[in-house]
Design a protein around this motif. Structure first.
Motif, PDB file in Angstrom:
ATOM      1  N   VAL A   1       0.858  -1.184   0.000  1.00 30.67           N
ATOM      2  CA  VAL A   1       0.000   0.000   0.000  1.00 30.67           C
ATOM      3  C   VAL A   1       0.892   1.230   0.000  1.00 30.67           C
ATOM      4  O   VAL A   1       1.749   1.382   0.877  1.00 30.67           O
ATOM      5  N   GLN A   2       0.731   2.051  -1.005  1.00 32.96           N
ATOM      6  CA  GLN A   2       1.553   3.259  -1.117  1.00 32.96           C
ATOM      7  C   GLN A   2       0.958   4.368  -0.247  1.00 32.96           C
ATOM      8  O   GLN A   2      -0.232   4.364   0.048  1.00 32.96           O
ATOM      9  N   GLU A   3       1.790   5.325   0.145  1.00 30.36           N
ATOM     10  CA  GLU A   3       1.338   6.416   1.017  1.00 30.36           C
ATOM     11  C   GLU A   3       0.088   7.118   0.501  1.00 30.36           C
ATOM     12  O   GLU A   3      -0.848   7.381   1.219  1.00 30.36           O
ATOM     13  N   GLU A   4       0.115   7.376  -0.853  1.00 31.03           N
ATOM     14  CA  GLU A   4      -0.984   8.191  -1.399  1.00 31.03           C
ATOM     15  C   GLU A   4      -2.321   7.435  -1.501  1.00 31.03           C
ATOM     16  O   GLU A   4      -3.350   8.024  -1.700  1.00 31.03           O
ATOM     17  N   GLU A   5      -2.275   6.086  -1.355  1.00 25.84           N
ATOM     18  CA  GLU A   5      -3.518   5.304  -1.493  1.00 25.84           C
ATOM     19  C   GLU A   5      -4.379   5.540  -0.310  1.00 25.84           C
ATOM     20  O   GLU A   5      -4.774   5.156   0.541  1.00 25.84           O
TER      21      GLU A   5
END
Ligand SMILES: Cc1ncc(COP(=O)(O)O)c(C=O)c1O
Length: 383
Positions: A379-383
């Protein structure tokens, strides 16, 4: 104890919310208790099918929905064009023949997708073709057929309807019944809808209902016009599978909270991560093009029987995936990422495959496929 993991392309795991709801006492299908239950299921299915038309609910597995479709919209002697690039395409042929339709098979190698231009050519050559039969996701090969392109073609032919077996594609792929012009779309409960087996769903366009008025094939239990009348009264024609329909409302609630676009995106991402892992492991995809979001079919490495991989996953590690069907038996194994599926289902499946292959003597570095999947699933930060 061996902990079990169900990663097959149906039946798929059932979420606890649905299991709990199905543990409630039985209600009577003709009592006022049941009317709002069916009303809610009816509306939820229209949402999922992206249609304003009827979506019938019948008590059978998906194949019952396929049989009922042939019975209700066609007559003996009608011409059928069957797209056959796998085990379930073959099933369409068998059902159509059983009910005396004249079958023109569009047969091609397993692992490939239908070429819509060839369907168009076939329809031009034979305007008497009444139905084009296809799978959205051909579960035996892990291939997705371009339903939108097929719908664009078939809708130009007044006397032809497009019949889509979406049994394994529903929820995993965006299938816009009304917008694209799909005429009949069949689903089943034990796949993307995260329920036990036992329900089939049939979405029907107005064009298809006109076919039903003229169809003379014998029918009794699967009488769709009768089911349509019952559905208008929030009933089914025979005893309703009340427990499964209660479960269906829970599954639909979960999907509605997630959102349709997000559910499609989740399946796409899980499928992509699985394919990345397969590539990283140096394995070969069985589907040569247009891979399905529901299931990934992988070639067994040279010298290893695909059924052994399936068997070892289950017996040694408690993972129920799938082997090959029909002509692909022994040559492939399949991993599903369908329904109540998330990141660690893919990780579990790939880790299991690595351990099984290594155990069977295939040279690989443990963790290679898992790492590739992890990269994609983080899971990327921006998700
Ligand atoms: C694409 C497809 N069609 C038809 C079927 C048959 O459905 P059922 O086993 O529910 O009758 C399946 C089930 O595996 C499927 O994946």
């Amino acid at each position: 104890m061996l902990k079990r993991y169900l990663l097959a392309p149906g039946p798929t795991p059932v979420p606890p919310e649905a299991l709990l709801a199905m543990a409630m006492p039985i209600i009577h299908h003709r009592s006022p208790d049941f009317l709002p239950v069916l009303d809610s299921a009816k509306k939820g299915l229209q949402w999922l099918y992206q249609t304003k038309n009827d979506v019938l609910i019948i008590c059978s597995t998906g194949t019952g929905g396929m049989v009922g479709t042939v019975n209700n919209f066609f007559s003996p002697g009608d011409r059928a064009l069957v797209v056959n690039g796998g085990n379930f395409g073959e099933r369409w042929t068998k059902i159509c023949k059983a009910y005396h339709l004249g079958v023109r098979e569009m047969k091609f190698d397993w692992g490939y997708a239908v070429k819509p231009a060839e369907v168009e050519e076939a329809l031009q050559r034979d305007p008497s073709i009444k139905g084009v039969f296809v799978q959205a996701s051909e579960t035996s090969t892990g291939v997705y057929h371009d339903i939108r392109a097929l719908a664009d073609i078939v809708k130009k032919y007044e006397n032809t309807i497009l019949v889509v077996d979406a049994i394994s594609a529903l929820v995993a792929h965006d299938l816009r019944m009304d917008e694209w012009g799909i005429d009949v779309m069949i689903g089943g409960s034990q796949k993307g809808l995260m329920l036990p087996p036992g329900l089939a769903f049939i979405g029907v366009s107005e064009k298809a209902w006109a076919f039903a008025e003229r169809a003379t094939s014998p029918k009794f239990y699967f009488n769709f016009r009768k089911e349509r009348e019952s559905l208008a009264k929030n009933q089914t024609s025979f005893t309703s599978p009340v427990t499964l329909i209660i479960g269906l409302n829970e599954s639909l609630k979960i999907l509605q909270a997630e959102g349709l676009e997000s559910a499609f995106a989740r399946h796409e991402k899980l499928a992509k991560a699985t394919r990345e892992a397969v590539r990283a492991l140096g394995l070969e995809m069985f589907s040569k093009e247009s891979p399905s979001n529901a299931v990934t079919a992988i070639k067994a490495p040279a010298g290893i029987d695909g059924q052994e991989i399936y068997k070892n996953l289950r017996v040694k590690y408690g993972i129920t995936a799938a082997g090959g069907q029909g002509q692909a038996k022994g040559k492939i194994f399949r991993i599903a990422h369908l329904g109540y599926a998330g990141t660690f289902d893919v990780i579990t499946a790939i880790a299991g495959v690595e351990m099984v292959l290594k155990g069977l003597g295939h040279p690989l570095k443990l963790g290679t496929g898992v790492a590739a999947a992890q990269e994609l699933l983080m899971v990327q930060e921006e998700e």
